[in-house]
Design an enzyme around this catalytic site. Structure first.
Site, PDB file in Angstrom:
ATOM      1  N   TYR A  99      41.648  41.011  42.436  1.00  0.00           N
ATOM      2  CA  TYR A  99      41.492  39.624  42.324  1.00  0.00           C
ATOM      3  C   TYR A  99      42.939  39.221  41.816  1.00  0.00           C
ATOM      4  O   TYR A  99      43.259  39.550  40.774  1.00  0.00           O
ATOM      5  CB  TYR A  99      40.311  39.349  41.540  1.00  0.00           C
ATOM      6  CG  TYR A  99      40.062  37.804  41.552  1.00  0.00           C
ATOM      7  CD1 TYR A  99      39.730  37.013  42.439  1.00  0.00           C
ATOM      8  CD2 TYR A  99      40.184  37.052  40.352  1.00  0.00           C
ATOM      9  CE1 TYR A  99      39.696  35.399  42.403  1.00  0.00           C
ATOM     10  CE2 TYR A  99      40.003  35.754  40.033  1.00  0.00           C
ATOM     11  CZ  TYR A  99      39.627  35.131  41.386  1.00  0.00           C
ATOM     12  OH  TYR A  99      39.430  33.635  41.252  1.00  0.00           O
ATOM     13  N   ASP A 119      50.123  42.361  38.734  1.00  0.00           N
ATOM     14  CA  ASP A 119      49.216  41.195  38.098  1.00  0.00           C
ATOM     15  C   ASP A 119      48.553  41.660  37.057  1.00  0.00           C
ATOM     16  O   ASP A 119      47.638  42.423  37.059  1.00  0.00           O
ATOM     17  CB  ASP A 119      48.295  40.746  39.586  1.00  0.00           C
ATOM     18  CG  ASP A 119      47.569  39.621  38.865  1.00  0.00           C
ATOM     19  OD1 ASP A 119      47.546  39.248  37.732  1.00  0.00           O
ATOM     20  OD2 ASP A 119      46.477  39.442  39.613  1.00  0.00           O
ATOM     21  N   LYS A 126      45.440  34.897  30.619  1.00  0.00           N
ATOM     22  CA  LYS A 126      44.354  35.273  29.860  1.00  0.00           C
ATOM     23  C   LYS A 126      44.750  35.392  28.126  1.00  0.00           C
ATOM     24  O   LYS A 126      44.887  34.617  27.519  1.00  0.00           O
ATOM     25  CB  LYS A 126      43.673  36.604  30.093  1.00  0.00           C
ATOM     26  CG  LYS A 126      42.855  36.241  31.380  1.00  0.00           C
ATOM     27  CD  LYS A 126      41.768  37.111  32.147  1.00  0.00           C
ATOM     28  CE  LYS A 126      41.221  36.366  33.275  1.00  0.00           C
ATOM     29  NZ  LYS A 126      41.401  37.060  34.703  1.00  0.00           N
TER      30      LYS A 126
HETATM   31  C1  LIG Z   1      41.470  36.029  35.883  1.00  0.00           C
HETATM   32  C2  LIG Z   1      42.482  36.797  36.766  1.00  0.00           C
HETATM   33  C3  LIG Z   1      43.475  36.028  37.447  1.00  0.00           C
HETATM   34  C4  LIG Z   1      43.189  34.401  37.938  1.00  0.00           C
HETATM   35  O1  LIG Z   1      43.463  33.797  36.642  1.00  0.00           O
HETATM   36  P1  LIG Z   1      42.752  32.360  36.614  1.00  0.00           P
HETATM   37  O2  LIG Z   1      43.596  32.122  35.220  1.00  0.00           O
HETATM   38  O3  LIG Z   1      41.289  32.461  36.620  1.00  0.00           O
HETATM   39  O4  LIG Z   1      43.279  31.604  37.464  1.00  0.00           O
HETATM   40  C5  LIG Z   1      44.578  36.741  38.567  1.00  0.00           C
HETATM   41  N1  LIG Z   1      44.516  37.893  38.475  1.00  0.00           N
HETATM   42  C6  LIG Z   1      43.660  38.775  37.696  1.00  0.00           C
HETATM   43  C7  LIG Z   1      44.106  40.115  37.563  1.00  0.00           C
HETATM   44  C8  LIG Z   1      42.700  38.169  36.794  1.00  0.00           C
HETATM   45  O5  LIG Z   1      42.097  39.041  36.159  1.00  0.00           O
END
Ligand SMILES: *Cc1c(COP(=O)(O)O)cnc(C)c1O
Length: 429
Positions: A145, A239, A267
């Site tokens: 994701y 990511d 995060k």
């Molecule tokens: C949470 C997450 C996102 C998206 O971040 P948001 O702040 O919710 O838009 C993208 N990539 C990874 C790996 C994530 O865990």
């Protein structure tokens, strides 16, 4: 049964104003059934709902709260910062300090740009990769994701997996067609796609997957992707919105010895406030406006309160503290494996740093297909049995779990006892 009358009343009001009663889909508990609880407050490792029920929290706002809820160092930093104003819209010292601190821990982030969500970070990173390569297609992996931008809602994990939406309506077919998807840990498939046509602009991956449940990379996977990117001229994007400051003090580069061209963070770097970033090689980041022609902007980017929370969090999260949380995470996972073995529950659990996860499946999970083949019905029963006993894990089998600095021996012992009891009542096939 725990009483949740106040939660139910608030959710009824919420459903009248929000789709599903929530501000983000997984919060609605559709993956496990039943009603979500409504949070009143958090402190350390624990959350309380509006009915006064207490939970040991392993979701931690979906990853950011590495110091636990309401840590005094973050609250103090916010108090201090807000005396000077909540947003300036001009350069300010805290954003430079946070960027320098990030770069000190992750030297591959030669230059970076702050944004307000992980979605913006990944969206912007592929824009840079496309500008650099002159190619439109990108390669991602099934179950990963990368936020909710159009190009990533193709065979995605997290809420997209939980809700069983393989592709989202509203994403133009022409956009989805530019996203190629390979199975996780499948280098041959990745190579075939990356070499097809005129190649891909970017190979984007979660270095440890947390959005299809917790799935670590095979030892040759990330080095293989690095080689594939070099050979095919693609930009390698890690990511690390979830793994950054979770799997090692310096993230994937430190843990696996593989350096991406661009890295996205989010995060943890916001300490519970909305912050994310993308960055990496200087020559690539020079494409970004106003140094270069790739446009990307944000009214609240580098917000001083968010920067203050991020700085306080990363300053507190020393490598020594990281190691302590990681050791506790290993201890918890080992304890849960023992409990599962005692109840003869098919169970596989693993961790990396302060990130962990489990599946109801005997064989190791290496791909999203493996994760989907786990016993999700058993997950739902165990989830509710745990929640009833005051342990909150993500309401979906396709999400990772976390630990914070506030999870001590007492919380671990309580959690292992609760899993024991949950497997007793809900562990049977
Ligand atoms: C949470 C997450 C996102 C998206 O971040 P948001 O702040 O919710 O838009 C993208 N990539 C990874 C790996 C994530 O865990």
């Amino acid at each position: 049964m725990r009483a949740r009358a106040q939660s139910a009343r608030l959710m009824a009001r919420a459903r009248a104003v929000f789709p599903g009663g929530v501000s983000s889909p997984v919060r609605a508990f559709r993956g496990v059934g039943g009603e979500p609880f409504v949070a009143a407050r958090g402190a350390g490792a624990r959350l309380w709902d509006v009915d006064g029920n207490e939970y040991i929290d392993y979701v931690l706002s979906w990853g950011p709260l590495v110091l636990g809820h309401a840590p005094p160092v973050v609250l103090d930093a916010l108090q201090e910062a807000m005396q000077h104003g909540t947003s300036f819209g001009v350069p300010a010292p805290l954003e430079v300090e946070l960027a320098e601190l990030i770069r000190a821990r992750m030297p591959q982030m030669e230059m970076l740009r702050f944004v307000s969500s992980g979605t913006e970070a990944t969206m912007s990173a592929i824009r840079v990769a496309r500008a650099h390569t002159g190619r439109d297609r990108i390669l991602k992996f099934a179950g990963c994701y990368h936020g909710h931008a159009d190009p990533f809602l193709v065979r995605a994990g997290s809420g997209v997996a939980t809700l069983g939406l393989p592709d989202s309506p509203g994403v133009p077919a022409a956009v989805a067609a530019l996203t190629l998807t390979a199975p996780l840990n499948d280098l041959a498939a990745a190579a075939e796609l990356a070499r097809s046509g005129d190649g891909v602009a970017a190979i984007i991956v979660e270095p440890v997957v947390g959005n299809a449940g917790f799935i670590p990379p095979d030892p040759d996977f990330l080095p293989g992707l690095r080689a594939l990117a070099d050979e095919s001229g693609a930009v390698l994007i890690f990511d690390e919105v979830m793994t950054g400051f979770r799997i090692a003090p310096g993230g994937a580069r430190e843990r696996f010895g593989v350096t991406a061209d661009l890295t996205t963070l989010g995060k943890v770097i916001g300490g519970g406030l909305p912050v994310a970033a993308y960055g990496g090689r200087r020559d690539l980041m020079r494409y970004v406006a106003p140094d270069g022609p790739v446009y990307q902007a944000g009214t609240l980017s580098g917000n001083p309160l968010a920067m203050a929370a991020g700085l306080a969090t990363l300053r507190a999260l020393t490598p020594a503290l990281h190691e302590r949380i990681a050791a506790r995470t290993t201890e918890l996972v080992t304890g849960l494996r023992e409990v599962a073995a005692r109840h003869a529950v098919p169970f596989t659990a693993a961790s990396a740093g302060s990130m962990w996860g489990f599946f109801f499946r005997r064989e190791p999970v290496r791909s999203f297909a493996d994760a989907q083949a786990s016993d999700t019905a058993r997950f739902r029963r165990v989830f509710h049995a745990l929640l009833e006993r005051g342990v909150y894990v993500a309401p979906s089998p396709f999400e990772a779990a976390f630990l914070s600095a506030a999870h001590g021996p007492r919380e671990l012992a309580e959690t292992i006892d609760c899993f024991d009891a949950a497997f007793q009542v809900a562990g049977a096939a």
